[in-house]
Design a protein around this motif. Structure first.
Motif, mmCIF file in Angstrom:
data_model
loop_
_atom_site.group_PDB
_atom_site.id
_atom_site.type_symbol
_atom_site.label_atom_id
_atom_site.label_comp_id
_atom_site.label_asym_id
_atom_site.label_seq_id
_atom_site.Cartn_x
_atom_site.Cartn_y
_atom_site.Cartn_z
ATOM 1 N N ILE A 192 0.803 -1.217 0.000
ATOM 2 C CA ILE A 192 0.000 0.000 0.000
ATOM 3 C C ILE A 192 0.848 1.286 0.000
ATOM 4 O O ILE A 192 0.419 2.316 -0.494
ATOM 5 C CB ILE A 192 -1.006 -0.006 1.174
ATOM 6 C CG1 ILE A 192 -2.059 1.063 0.979
ATOM 7 C CG2 ILE A 192 -0.301 0.130 2.502
ATOM 8 C CD1 ILE A 192 -3.255 0.946 1.887
ATOM 9 N N LEU A 193 2.065 1.222 0.523
ATOM 10 C CA LEU A 193 2.936 2.403 0.574
ATOM 11 C C LEU A 193 4.009 2.403 -0.519
ATOM 12 O O LEU A 193 4.862 3.283 -0.549
ATOM 13 C CB LEU A 193 3.605 2.501 1.952
ATOM 14 C CG LEU A 193 2.657 2.639 3.138
ATOM 15 C CD1 LEU A 193 3.436 2.637 4.441
ATOM 16 C CD2 LEU A 193 1.810 3.893 3.021
ATOM 17 N N ALA A 194 3.949 1.434 -1.420
ATOM 18 C CA ALA A 194 4.929 1.363 -2.506
ATOM 19 C C ALA A 194 4.713 2.515 -3.491
ATOM 20 O O ALA A 194 3.580 2.912 -3.748
ATOM 21 C CB ALA A 194 4.820 0.031 -3.229
ATOM 22 N N ASN A 195 5.802 3.051 -4.014
ATOM 23 C CA ASN A 195 5.730 4.101 -5.022
ATOM 24 C C ASN A 195 6.792 3.824 -6.090
ATOM 25 O O ASN A 195 7.961 4.175 -5.916
ATOM 26 C CB ASN A 195 5.961 5.484 -4.404
ATOM 27 C CG ASN A 195 5.926 6.588 -5.446
ATOM 28 O OD1 ASN A 195 5.700 6.354 -6.628
ATOM 29 N ND2 ASN A 195 6.171 7.812 -5.007
ATOM 30 N N PRO A 196 6.400 3.210 -7.197
ATOM 31 C CA PRO A 196 7.362 2.879 -8.254
ATOM 32 C C PRO A 196 7.983 4.108 -8.919
ATOM 33 O O PRO A 196 8.978 3.992 -9.620
ATOM 34 C CB PRO A 196 6.537 2.057 -9.243
ATOM 35 C CG PRO A 196 5.128 2.451 -8.987
ATOM 36 C CD PRO A 196 5.039 2.801 -7.523
ATOM 37 N N ASN A 197 7.429 5.297 -8.688
ATOM 38 C CA ASN A 197 7.971 6.518 -9.293
ATOM 39 C C ASN A 197 9.116 7.126 -8.479
ATOM 40 O O ASN A 197 9.759 8.069 -8.937
ATOM 41 C CB ASN A 197 6.866 7.555 -9.480
ATOM 42 C CG ASN A 197 5.806 7.071 -10.443
ATOM 43 O OD1 ASN A 197 6.122 6.478 -11.471
ATOM 44 N ND2 ASN A 197 4.556 7.288 -10.100
ATOM 45 N N ASP A 198 9.364 6.603 -7.298
ATOM 46 C CA ASP A 198 10.480 7.067 -6.458
ATOM 47 C C ASP A 198 11.748 6.401 -6.974
ATOM 48 O O ASP A 198 11.842 5.183 -7.012
ATOM 49 C CB ASP A 198 10.205 6.680 -5.007
ATOM 50 C CG ASP A 198 11.308 7.062 -4.041
ATOM 51 O OD1 ASP A 198 12.296 7.705 -4.450
ATOM 52 O OD2 ASP A 198 11.185 6.699 -2.860
ATOM 53 N N ASP A 199 12.746 7.201 -7.342
ATOM 54 C CA ASP A 199 13.966 6.613 -7.914
ATOM 55 C C ASP A 199 15.009 6.216 -6.861
ATOM 56 O O ASP A 199 16.095 5.760 -7.206
ATOM 57 C CB ASP A 199 14.585 7.533 -8.965
ATOM 58 C CG ASP A 199 15.171 8.809 -8.381
ATOM 59 O OD1 ASP A 199 15.228 8.957 -7.145
ATOM 60 O OD2 ASP A 199 15.586 9.668 -9.174
ATOM 61 N N HIS A 200 14.711 6.401 -5.582
ATOM 62 C CA HIS A 200 15.554 5.970 -4.454
ATOM 63 C C HIS A 200 16.872 6.727 -4.325
ATOM 64 O O HIS A 200 17.755 6.279 -3.604
ATOM 65 C CB HIS A 200 15.842 4.457 -4.513
ATOM 66 C CG HIS A 200 14.615 3.627 -4.519
ATOM 67 N ND1 HIS A 200 14.518 2.473 -5.245
ATOM 68 C CD2 HIS A 200 13.425 3.767 -3.896
ATOM 69 C CE1 HIS A 200 13.317 1.943 -5.083
ATOM 70 N NE2 HIS A 200 12.642 2.710 -4.263
ATOM 71 N N THR A 201 17.032 7.860 -5.018
ATOM 72 C CA THR A 201 18.298 8.586 -4.937
ATOM 73 C C THR A 201 18.230 9.812 -4.035
ATOM 74 O O THR A 201 19.259 10.399 -3.716
ATOM 75 C CB THR A 201 18.777 9.044 -6.329
ATOM 76 O OG1 THR A 201 17.800 9.938 -6.883
ATOM 77 C CG2 THR A 201 19.014 7.856 -7.244
ATOM 78 N N LEU A 202 17.030 10.204 -3.642
ATOM 79 C CA LEU A 202 16.875 11.389 -2.798
ATOM 80 C C LEU A 202 16.695 11.007 -1.338
ATOM 81 O O LEU A 202 16.127 9.966 -1.029
ATOM 82 C CB LEU A 202 15.658 12.199 -3.245
ATOM 83 C CG LEU A 202 15.696 12.787 -4.652
ATOM 84 C CD1 LEU A 202 14.363 13.430 -4.991
ATOM 85 C CD2 LEU A 202 16.821 13.802 -4.766
ATOM 86 N N LYS A 203 17.150 11.883 -0.470
ATOM 87 C CA LYS A 203 16.931 11.708 0.958
ATOM 88 C C LYS A 203 15.425 11.753 1.204
ATOM 89 O O LYS A 203 14.707 12.534 0.570
ATOM 90 C CB LYS A 203 17.635 12.838 1.723
ATOM 91 C CG LYS A 203 17.693 12.646 3.190
ATOM 92 C CD LYS A 203 18.552 13.735 3.818
ATOM 93 C CE LYS A 203 19.077 13.228 5.132
ATOM 94 N NZ LYS A 203 20.145 14.076 5.633
ATOM 95 N N VAL A 204 14.924 10.939 2.098
ATOM 96 C CA VAL A 204 13.479 10.854 2.318
ATOM 97 C C VAL A 204 12.878 12.169 2.813
ATOM 98 O O VAL A 204 11.671 12.376 2.710
ATOM 99 C CB VAL A 204 13.099 9.694 3.270
ATOM 100 C CG1 VAL A 204 13.537 8.364 2.696
ATOM 101 C CG2 VAL A 204 13.644 9.907 4.661
ATOM 102 N N PHE A 205 13.709 13.066 3.323
ATOM 103 C CA PHE A 205 13.234 14.361 3.815
ATOM 104 C C PHE A 205 13.265 15.450 2.740
ATOM 105 O O PHE A 205 12.865 16.575 2.993
ATOM 106 C CB PHE A 205 14.070 14.794 5.026
ATOM 107 C CG PHE A 205 14.101 13.755 6.113
ATOM 108 C CD1 PHE A 205 12.947 13.402 6.803
ATOM 109 C CD2 PHE A 205 15.283 13.095 6.426
ATOM 110 C CE1 PHE A 205 12.975 12.444 7.792
ATOM 111 C CE2 PHE A 205 15.318 12.133 7.412
ATOM 112 C CZ PHE A 205 14.147 11.805 8.102
ATOM 113 N N ASP A 206 13.753 15.113 1.539
ATOM 114 C CA ASP A 206 13.786 16.072 0.437
ATOM 115 C C ASP A 206 12.346 16.517 0.136
ATOM 116 O O ASP A 206 11.456 15.679 -0.019
ATOM 117 C CB ASP A 206 14.410 15.408 -0.797
ATOM 118 C CG ASP A 206 14.607 16.385 -1.933
ATOM 119 O OD1 ASP A 206 13.592 16.863 -2.492
ATOM 120 O OD2 ASP A 206 15.764 16.669 -2.260
#
Length: 95
Positions: free
Chosen positions: A62-76
């Motif tokens: 339910i919290l998955a987001n395939p559009n997140d590229d995993h390169t940014l800090k989660v607080f960005d």
């Protein structure tokens, strides 16, 4: 992480469940981005929890987001609140 999971394993009753949720890092990155990006490789989490004695019992996407590229800090600000997150369910064996 190992010590924490061992304590949880002792506290959970046989047949009980343990849910783990976190921000996903790039597959294969292990623990590399836990400090800088505040992310963790889901496979590393799964391996560590299983190492404590739990059995993987499923994933909630339910919290998955395939559009997140995993390169940014989660607080960005551009990704905050929209990161790719995983929820794993583990079960403590009956014996």
């Amino acid at each position: 992480m190992g010590a924490f999971n061992a304590i949880v394993f002792k506290l959970v009753k046989p047949g009980g469940y343990y849910l783990v949720s976190d921000h996903a890092a790039t597959a294969g990155s292990g623990l590399k981005n836990t400090e800088d990006l505040h992310r963790i490789d889901p496979a590393a989490v799964k391996a560590e929890v299983e190492k404590a004695g739990f059995v993987f019992d499923g994933e909630i996407k339910i919290l998955a987001n395939p559009n997140d590229d995993h390169t940014l800090k989660v607080f960005d600000p551009t990704i905050r609140g929209k990161t790719d997150r995983f929820i794993f369910r583990f079960k403590k064996p009956l014996h």
